[in-house]
Design an enzyme around this catalytic site. Structure first.
Site, PDB file in Angstrom:
ATOM      1  N   SER A  26       0.870  -1.171   0.000  1.00 31.90           N
ATOM      2  CA  SER A  26       0.000   0.000   0.000  1.00 31.90           C
ATOM      3  C   SER A  26       0.907   1.222   0.000  1.00 31.90           C
ATOM      4  CB  SER A  26      -0.933  -0.002   1.220  1.00 31.90           C
ATOM      5  OG  SER A  26      -0.203  -0.118   2.425  1.00 31.90           O
ATOM      6  N   GLU A  28       1.372   5.627   0.692  1.00 34.56           N
ATOM      7  CA  GLU A  28       0.872   6.854   1.313  1.00 34.56           C
ATOM      8  C   GLU A  28       1.317   8.077   0.523  1.00 34.56           C
ATOM      9  OE1 GLU A  28       0.940   7.487   5.706  1.00 34.56           O
ATOM     10  OE2 GLU A  28       2.184   9.229   5.197  1.00 34.56           O
ATOM     11  N   THR A  59      -2.556  11.757   3.572  1.00 35.75           N
ATOM     12  CA  THR A  59      -2.428  12.381   4.879  1.00 35.75           C
ATOM     13  C   THR A  59      -3.326  13.614   4.974  1.00 35.75           C
ATOM     14  OG1 THR A  59      -0.541  13.754   4.238  1.00 35.75           O
ATOM     15  CG2 THR A  59      -0.059  11.559   5.099  1.00 35.75           C
ATOM     16  N   TYR A  60      -3.334  14.174   6.179  1.00 36.03           N
ATOM     17  CA  TYR A  60      -4.358  15.156   6.515  1.00 36.03           C
ATOM     18  C   TYR A  60      -3.754  16.179   7.460  1.00 36.03           C
ATOM     19  CZ  TYR A  60      -8.717  16.382   9.115  1.00 36.03           C
ATOM     20  OH  TYR A  60      -9.766  16.990   9.738  1.00 36.03           O
ATOM     21  N   ALA A  62      -3.864  19.757   9.931  1.00 32.49           N
ATOM     22  CA  ALA A  62      -4.749  20.311  10.962  1.00 32.49           C
ATOM     23  C   ALA A  62      -5.274  21.691  10.562  1.00 32.49           C
ATOM     24  CB  ALA A  62      -4.017  20.384  12.291  1.00 32.49           C
ATOM     25  N   ARG A 118      -4.960  10.581  16.209  1.00 30.27           N
ATOM     26  CA  ARG A 118      -5.216  11.733  17.073  1.00 30.27           C
ATOM     27  C   ARG A 118      -4.782  13.011  16.386  1.00 30.27           C
ATOM     28  NH1 ARG A 118      -1.301  13.257  21.836  1.00 30.27           N
ATOM     29  NH2 ARG A 118      -0.291  14.062  19.963  1.00 30.27           N
ATOM     30  N   ASP A 120      -1.158  15.704  15.495  1.00 32.68           N
ATOM     31  CA  ASP A 120      -0.131  16.423  16.244  1.00 32.68           C
ATOM     32  C   ASP A 120      -0.761  17.572  17.022  1.00 32.68           C
ATOM     33  OD1 ASP A 120       1.846  14.780  15.188  1.00 32.68           O
ATOM     34  OD2 ASP A 120       2.145  16.085  13.444  1.00 32.68           O
ATOM     35  N   ALA A 132      -7.305   8.946  19.438  1.00 33.84           N
ATOM     36  CA  ALA A 132      -7.602   8.078  18.297  1.00 33.84           C
ATOM     37  C   ALA A 132      -8.614   6.991  18.666  1.00 33.84           C
ATOM     38  CB  ALA A 132      -6.312   7.447  17.772  1.00 33.84           C
ATOM     39  N   ALA A 159       4.609   9.195  24.685  1.00 32.03           N
ATOM     40  CA  ALA A 159       4.176   8.110  25.565  1.00 32.03           C
ATOM     41  C   ALA A 159       4.975   8.111  26.867  1.00 32.03           C
ATOM     42  CB  ALA A 159       4.329   6.765  24.860  1.00 32.03           C
ATOM     43  N   ASN A 168      -2.251   1.735  24.831  1.00 36.62           N
ATOM     44  CA  ASN A 168      -3.020   2.680  24.018  1.00 36.62           C
ATOM     45  C   ASN A 168      -3.367   2.072  22.654  1.00 36.62           C
ATOM     46  OD1 ASN A 168      -4.127   5.348  23.420  1.00 36.62           O
ATOM     47  ND2 ASN A 168      -2.405   5.536  21.997  1.00 36.62           N
ATOM     48  N   GLN A 183       4.887   3.556  12.371  1.00 33.54           N
ATOM     49  CA  GLN A 183       5.803   4.620  12.009  1.00 33.54           C
ATOM     50  C   GLN A 183       6.979   3.983  11.255  1.00 33.54           C
ATOM     51  OE1 GLN A 183       6.890   7.527  11.148  1.00 33.54           O
ATOM     52  NE2 GLN A 183       6.405   8.542  13.079  1.00 33.54           N
ATOM     53  N   PHE A 223      13.394  14.142  10.386  1.00 35.53           N
ATOM     54  CA  PHE A 223      12.165  13.389  10.640  1.00 35.53           C
ATOM     55  C   PHE A 223      12.353  12.445  11.833  1.00 35.53           C
ATOM     56  CE2 PHE A 223      10.455  13.402   5.974  1.00 35.53           C
ATOM     57  CZ  PHE A 223      10.026  14.711   6.150  1.00 35.53           C
ATOM     58  N   HIS A 273       3.553  -1.083   3.909  1.00 31.29           N
ATOM     59  CA  HIS A 273       3.010   0.243   3.602  1.00 31.29           C
ATOM     60  C   HIS A 273       4.180   1.177   3.299  1.00 31.29           C
ATOM     61  CE1 HIS A 273      -0.083   3.324   3.669  1.00 31.29           C
ATOM     62  NE2 HIS A 273       0.638   4.074   4.488  1.00 31.29           N
TER      63      HIS A 273
END
Length: 295
Positions: A26, A28, A59-60, A62, A118, A120, A132, A159, A168, A183, A223, A273
């Protein structure tokens, strides 16, 4: 020492023969911000769609502008390619009512797969109202979405502990998520240990490894610092002296990614992915070499 390396290479070559055509992929992408970047994005989608990916995600950001671009691209991918297009959706910048409207619109548009995150947190913000896990439950209340969530083999930067991070993840799965996508990472052992810990914790969904083919090592280091990903010393050495040699960096990055997939495949991993950064070349070359070919 040379005998060990020869055996290791032979094992990798053998695994390449074994996995040919036996893995699923897949991809991204992210919403482009310029007309030129949009052209690059669609060229990449057009090339990678030939590999029949299991799904592609977008991706999305904010803010409403990027949110709208994600929505537009997702619908475009579905309409133009017929691929399973999965938008990322975050819950830190929208209230439950707005999220229900977005989810309902996706459902009405025939979108059945969502990557629920969730998101950033803005600098200086307090404790978020939703996580999430809550978003997964909200989505399931709208329709029977196929939901992917995020996982962190090397622990989420926020975390409290590795165990808290794992708990979680289990909450997200118990809420209705179908799979977890990790990740990016480069220490294969960290993924395998994480997968074992997931099984021991009762997480019984697929933990899909996120593969980042590296062409810009300096960008990767930035990154990695932000995301708590360890860059092994051997990898630093492989990219040493290549700051001004983009072509060789691509070969090195592709080689590292292929070796990771070979090793993980030998450990029973079937789905991968790829974080494409909207460029098709490396992901396509890697998939082709691993036996994922146009149908």
């Amino acid at each position: 020492m040379s005998f060990f390396h020869a055996n290791q290479r032979e094992a990798l070559n053998q695994s390449l023969a074994e996995i040919s055509g036996q893995i699923n992929v897949s991809f991204e992408f992210f919403p482009p911000s310029t007309a030129e970047m949009e052209q690059t994005l669609w060229q990449s989608i057009d090339r990678l769609k030939k590999l029949k990916p299991k799904f592609v995600s977008v991706t999305y950001g904010a803010n409403s502008g990027e949110r709208d671009r994600t929505h537009s691209i997702i619908k475009g991918i579905k309409d133009k390619t017929g691929l399973d297009a999965a938008p990322h959706l975050t819950c830190i910048d929208a209230n439950p009512g707005q999220l229900r409207e977005i989810a309902q619109d996706y459902w009405n548009s025939g979108i059945r797969h969502i990557v629920a995150l969730r998101g950033d947190l803005p600098p200086g913000s307090g404790k978020p109202e939703m996580y999430a896990e809550d978003l997964v439950r909200l989505l399931k209340s709208i329709g029977d979405f196929d939901i992917s969530v995020a996982a962190y083999p090397e622990v989420h930067p926020e975390a409290k502990s590795a165990q808290a991070d794992l708990i979680n993840l289990k909450k997200k799965i118990d809420a209705g998520a179908s799979r977890a996508i990790t990740q990016f990472f480069f220490d294969v052992e960290s993924y395998l240990r994480f997968r074992d810990r997931c099984v021991a914790t009762g997480i019984d969904v697929e933990i899909v490894p996120g593969i980042l083919p590296v062409s810009n090592f300096k960008q990767l280091q930035r990154f990695a610092t932000m995301t708590n990903v360890r860059v092994p010393q051997w990898m630093t050495q492989m990219f040493s002296g290549l700051d001004d040699d983009a072509e060789t960096r691509k070969f090195v990055g592709a080689s590292i990614a292929m070796d990771m997939v070979k090793i993980l495949s030998r450990e029973g991993v079937k789905d991968f992915h790829f974080y494409t950064l909207n460029r098709a070349e490396l992901s396509y070359a890697i998939c082709h070499t691993l036996g994922v070919r146009p149908v």
